[in-house]
Design a protein around this motif. Structure first.
Motif, PDB file in Angstrom:
ATOM      1  N   ALA A 128      23.326  30.779 -29.672  1.00  0.00           N
ATOM      2  CA  ALA A 128      24.648  30.502 -29.104  1.00  0.00           C
ATOM      3  C   ALA A 128      24.925  29.404 -28.829  1.00  0.00           C
ATOM      4  O   ALA A 128      26.091  28.761 -28.745  1.00  0.00           O
ATOM      5  CB  ALA A 128      24.380  31.326 -27.577  1.00  0.00           C
ATOM      6  N   LEU A 129      23.926  28.222 -28.648  1.00  0.00           N
ATOM      7  CA  LEU A 129      24.146  27.007 -28.534  1.00  0.00           C
ATOM      8  C   LEU A 129      24.903  26.307 -29.812  1.00  0.00           C
ATOM      9  O   LEU A 129      25.658  25.483 -29.757  1.00  0.00           O
ATOM     10  CB  LEU A 129      22.843  25.996 -28.142  1.00  0.00           C
ATOM     11  CG  LEU A 129      22.456  26.509 -26.666  1.00  0.00           C
ATOM     12  CD1 LEU A 129      21.100  25.564 -26.508  1.00  0.00           C
ATOM     13  CD2 LEU A 129      23.420  26.067 -25.743  1.00  0.00           C
ATOM     14  N   ARG A 130      24.267  26.683 -30.666  1.00  0.00           N
ATOM     15  CA  ARG A 130      24.848  26.268 -32.196  1.00  0.00           C
ATOM     16  C   ARG A 130      26.251  26.785 -32.530  1.00  0.00           C
ATOM     17  O   ARG A 130      26.828  26.124 -32.966  1.00  0.00           O
ATOM     18  CB  ARG A 130      23.991  26.669 -33.612  1.00  0.00           C
ATOM     19  CG  ARG A 130      22.522  25.925 -33.490  1.00  0.00           C
ATOM     20  CD  ARG A 130      21.861  26.453 -34.892  1.00  0.00           C
ATOM     21  NE  ARG A 130      21.701  27.724 -34.901  1.00  0.00           N
ATOM     22  CZ  ARG A 130      20.442  28.322 -34.734  1.00  0.00           C
ATOM     23  NH1 ARG A 130      19.473  27.889 -33.887  1.00  0.00           N
ATOM     24  NH2 ARG A 130      20.367  29.790 -34.803  1.00  0.00           N
ATOM     25  N   THR A 131      26.441  27.915 -32.121  1.00  0.00           N
ATOM     26  CA  THR A 131      27.621  28.553 -32.303  1.00  0.00           C
ATOM     27  C   THR A 131      28.746  27.804 -31.547  1.00  0.00           C
ATOM     28  O   THR A 131      29.948  27.637 -31.786  1.00  0.00           O
ATOM     29  CB  THR A 131      27.652  29.968 -31.749  1.00  0.00           C
ATOM     30  OG1 THR A 131      26.915  30.751 -32.653  1.00  0.00           O
ATOM     31  CG2 THR A 131      29.121  30.645 -31.975  1.00  0.00           C
ATOM     32  N   ASN A 132      28.365  27.259 -30.270  1.00  0.00           N
ATOM     33  CA  ASN A 132      29.359  26.531 -29.441  1.00  0.00           C
ATOM     34  C   ASN A 132      29.256  25.023 -29.818  1.00  0.00           C
ATOM     35  O   ASN A 132      29.639  24.022 -29.241  1.00  0.00           O
ATOM     36  CB  ASN A 132      28.970  26.686 -28.135  1.00  0.00           C
ATOM     37  CG  ASN A 132      29.593  28.092 -27.656  1.00  0.00           C
ATOM     38  OD1 ASN A 132      30.756  28.283 -27.674  1.00  0.00           O
ATOM     39  ND2 ASN A 132      28.619  28.964 -27.803  1.00  0.00           N
ATOM     40  N   GLY A 133      28.784  24.553 -30.835  1.00  0.00           N
ATOM     41  CA  GLY A 133      28.358  23.162 -31.425  1.00  0.00           C
ATOM     42  C   GLY A 133      27.661  22.282 -30.825  1.00  0.00           C
ATOM     43  O   GLY A 133      27.784  21.327 -30.673  1.00  0.00           O
TER      44      GLY A 133
END
Length: 174
Positions: A128-133
């Protein structure tokens, strides 16, 4: 063999009832509004499965008339409308139907008890963190498991308070 073909009457009935039942579903969904087709929580998922099952039964079963099927479809959509209308007005009904979003990470720290209770892994939060940059846990003010199963990420730099965390289980100050 009846496994592959029974008769033309059953094919014709399936085609006619299928088209009419499909039109009825589209009309009901248009009348009930966009909330019926929104992101699904558990309640919406159940209604969707019930609609699909009802439509399939109407299409295939000779024992269920088109009128019965359309009535059942209309009933399911009406009940879904009543429940969502009620949940938009009364918090108790909303909580009973949709549950509450759950805070899983706050100010860069994972909340392990909430993660265990919701069966969310560290890898899912990383994703989720990666998906949000975001590259690090510390870059996240909060990660919330929403009632539809999606993750919301609130970056630290964009925070002006905790107003978006209102109504979230485990939030600070609750």
């Amino acid at each position: 063999m009846q496994i592959f073909f029974d008769n033309w009457n059953t094919i014709g009935r399936t085609l006619l009832v299928g088209v009419l039942a499909y039109v009825a579903v589209v009309v009901f969904l248009r009348i009930s509004g966009p909330r019926t087709l929104s992101k699904m929580n558990a309640f919406d998922f159940i209604v969707t499965i019930a609609l699909g099952s009802t439509l399939a039964t109407v299409l295939i079963s000779k024992d269920v008339s088109l009128a019965q099927g359309v009535t059942a479809l209309g009933l399911l959509i009406t009940l879904q409308f009543v429940v969502t209308w009620s949940s938009a007005r009364w918090r108790l009904i909303k909580q009973a139907v949709t549950g509450e979003p759950v805070l899983l990470l706050f100010e860069g720290r994972m909340l392990s008890e909430a993660m265990k209770r919701t069966r969310v892994t560290t890898d899912e939060i990383r994703s989720a963190l990666r998906t949000n940059g975001l590259a690090a846990f510390e870059q996240a003010h909060a990660v919330v498991l929403e009632t539809d199963g999606s993750f919301s990420v609130v970056p630290t730099g964009e925070r002006q308070g905790n107003s978006t965390l209102q109504g979230v289980r485990n939030r600070p100050g609750s």
